[in-house]
Design an enzyme around this catalytic site. Structure first.
Site, PDB file in Angstrom:
ATOM      1  N   LYS A  33      20.690  94.918 -41.508  1.00 45.22           N
ATOM      2  CA  LYS A  33      19.450  96.502 -41.570  1.00 45.22           C
ATOM      3  C   LYS A  33      18.651  96.062 -40.446  1.00 45.22           C
ATOM      4  O   LYS A  33      17.911  97.028 -39.597  1.00 45.22           O
ATOM      5  CB  LYS A  33      19.318  96.772 -43.360  1.00 45.22           C
ATOM      6  N   ASN A  34      17.473  95.184 -41.306  1.00 45.23           N
ATOM      7  CA  ASN A  34      16.188  95.367 -40.636  1.00 45.23           C
ATOM      8  C   ASN A  34      16.180  94.782 -39.201  1.00 45.23           C
ATOM      9  O   ASN A  34      15.616  94.896 -38.377  1.00 45.23           O
ATOM     10  CB  ASN A  34      15.263  94.015 -41.210  1.00 45.23           C
ATOM     11  N   CYS A 127       4.746 104.464 -49.408  1.00 47.69           N
ATOM     12  CA  CYS A 127       6.245 104.854 -49.596  1.00 47.69           C
ATOM     13  C   CYS A 127       6.991 104.206 -51.465  1.00 47.69           C
ATOM     14  O   CYS A 127       5.418 103.628 -51.580  1.00 47.69           O
ATOM     15  CB  CYS A 127       7.394 103.983 -48.913  1.00 47.69           C
ATOM     16  N   ARG A 132       1.330 101.294 -46.818  1.00 46.09           N
ATOM     17  CA  ARG A 132       2.141 100.470 -45.888  1.00 46.09           C
ATOM     18  C   ARG A 132       1.482 101.209 -44.626  1.00 46.09           C
ATOM     19  O   ARG A 132       1.709 101.898 -44.209  1.00 46.09           O
ATOM     20  CB  ARG A 132       3.522 100.524 -45.872  1.00 46.09           C
ATOM     21  N   ASP A 320      11.612  90.734 -50.263  1.00 48.69           N
ATOM     22  CA  ASP A 320      12.762  91.462 -50.361  1.00 48.69           C
ATOM     23  C   ASP A 320      13.853  90.524 -51.902  1.00 48.69           C
ATOM     24  O   ASP A 320      14.861  91.540 -52.094  1.00 48.69           O
ATOM     25  CB  ASP A 320      13.732  92.038 -49.151  1.00 48.69           C
ATOM     26  N   ARG A 412      21.010 103.016 -48.909  1.00 47.51           N
ATOM     27  CA  ARG A 412      19.328 102.832 -46.820  1.00 47.51           C
ATOM     28  C   ARG A 412      20.504 101.513 -47.315  1.00 47.51           C
ATOM     29  O   ARG A 412      19.905 101.313 -45.425  1.00 47.51           O
ATOM     30  CB  ARG A 412      18.750 103.484 -48.008  1.00 47.51           C
TER      31      ARG A 412
END
Ligand code: EPU
Length: 449
Positions: A33-34, A127, A132, A320, A412
């Site tokens: 994803k990233n 968030c 951030r 993560d 997501r």
């Protein structure tokens, strides 16, 4: 063909999981994803066709597609192939309604500025996992010659003179931020002269972005080390590029094997990208074997030993993976200390794991996890993407039924997670939410990519 500007539907349902099941079989790991998010932003640098392969189908990817479409980019998706053409990039302003839902879309500021000499991108805001800020992105762009003003929540960046081209510079990042490294690498790709990024992030996704840019004709050296050197080129050309496998999904499935005492194989993976997580699994008592260059097997030994974990920038233990490993350590034979150093608010899963019978106390940015023999299923709420993975993992091992709310976080970032788990023999289903339990306000927080 479908337009990738659309976001896959994420519905207000809950996930029911019946625990204590044994898993078995093979997991196919999706594209990262990233990496995909950064590379989609990088595709703005190229006025020609970019074909991306192995792009996961996720809400976040759909949102990034919407941001690109809003600045004039053509996108077409077929399965996991995404075609992007930014020839008619005609709009330097990214829409607030989307950027505020996907933090990573702020990263387009670097490529917009490099291509158009101007970019207006809303501040993404905080968030669920932290404030951030984007100060490192902004300071780096200024060092490259951009004038930056922040007004009414919008970052306005311009290049004046020099044919509106950024100028190479030596930039030291106070912290090896993944996003700032990516933004500045993209910006410097088309700048005049050489840029040296010191204390750069070394994450595999940064390397993937550099490889993608180089495949389009950029000149980037040193990605994957803490010094990245970018020699600016006047323009880039068409490319056909495949995204690397998702190392966080890989780690999540390794923990699924560990927590359910099940033997699993996973491919395609890049074992070198998850060295820290594999080392921790070995400390905990698991056997992790590299069956082939791109295939891992996890073999549980019946033991879950306590261990301490500290999250760090790559190649340290990834933030993560912190929540998934915490779920595993709740069932260990002793006390573990988990220290979160990357984000200031990434322990939202602790009270939810405790609702399932875990024994975890928070002291500052430390979670002290005292192992218990068994978790018990309970209604819980996911507070961010990786928290949702942790709760699913805990539920797979727990006694009885767990009901997880807040699935918009899960959607997501994990492609077909439920289907993949079902294929391994897990008992779970997504159902409409009739529960009177309301999600705590933290789940309303829009983004954490
Ligand atoms: N930071 C600043 N100023 C900046 C930029 C970052 O203070 O200008 C701070 C952040 O507030 C944070 C720390 O630096 O405390 C690390 O942030 P970083 O910039 O490295 O993270 P990111 O680029 O915003 C990416 C991933 C995250 C992942 C982190 C760390 C993407 C799209 N997101 O975020 O992924 O946790 O790197 O590895 O690449 C996820 O996938 O669940 C996720 C949150």
């Amino acid at each position: 063909m479908t337009d990738t500007g659309s976001v896959p539907k994420s519905n207000p349902s809950v996930l029911e999981i019946w625990g204590r099941s044994s898993l078995k079989g093979h997991v196919t790991i999706s594209g990262a994803k990233n990496s995909a998010l950064a590379i989609m932003a990088g595709a703005l640098l190229c006025p020609d066709d970019c074909r991306l392969r192995n792009v996961p189908s996720l809400v976040d990817i759909g949102r990034m597609g919407q941001v690109l479409a809003a600045v004039g980019v053509k996108l077409e998706r077929q399965g996991n192939i995404l075609d992007i053409n930014a020839r008619h990039l005609n709009q330097s302003k990214a829409p607030y309604e989307i950027v505020n839902q996907l933090r990573a879309s702020f990263f387009v500021i670097g490529s917009l500025l490099a291509r158009l000499g101007a970019a207006q991108v809303p501040l993404p805001g905080g968030c669920a996992i932290g404030a951030r800020p984007v100060d490192l992105h902004v300071r780096g762009l200024q060092a490259l010659g951009a004038e930056v003003q922040i007004e009414h929540g919008m970052v306005h960046a311009y290049v004046r003179g020099n044919g509106r081209r950024l100028k190479g510079a030596k930039i030291y990042l106070d912290y090896p931020s993944v996003g700032a490294t990516e933004t500045l690498m993209m910006a410097a790709t088309l700048a005049e002269g050489e840029t040296i990024l010191e204390n750069a992030a070394q994450e595999p996704e940064v390397v993937d972005l550099a490889n993608f840019c180089n495949a389009m004709g950029a000149k980037i050296r040193g990605a994957g080390t803490n010094t990245i050197i970018i020699s600016g080129v006047p323009s880039l050309h068409s490319v056909d590029y495949s995204i690397i496998p998702d190392r966080i999904e890989t780690g999540t499935f390794l923990v699924a094997g560990a927590i359910t005492h099940s033997e699993l194989t996973l491919s395609p993976v890049v074992p070198d990208h998850i060295t820290a997580a594999i080392a921790k699994l070995q400390d905990i008592g698991m056997r992790v074997i590299q069956e082939a260059p791109d295939c891992l097997r996890i073999i549980p030994t019946g033991i879950i030993r306590a261990t301490d974990i500290e999250t760090l920038p790559y190649p340290g233990f990834p933030t993560d993976m912190q929540a998934p490993f915490m779920a595993l350590l709740t069932l260990s034979d002793g006390d573990s200390v988990i220290t979160e150093t990357v984000f200031e608010n990434r322990l939202g899963h602790v009270p939810e794991l405790n609702r399932m019978g875990a024994d975890i106390r928070i002291k500052g940015n430390n979670a002290i996890v005292r192992g218990v023999p068994l978790l018990s299923g309970a209604p819980v709420v996911a507070t961010d993407l990786r928290a949702s993975a942790a709760l699913i993992l805990a539920a797979l091992a727990a006694d009885g039924k767990t009901t997880i709310q807040g699935l918009h976080h899960l959607d997501r970032g994990y492609e077909k997670l439920e289907a993949k788990l079902q294929k391994l023999g897990a008992r779970l289903q997504r159902v409409s939410d009739h529960s009177p339990i309301k999600a705590p306000s933290v789940t309303q927080s829009p983004v954490n990519s």
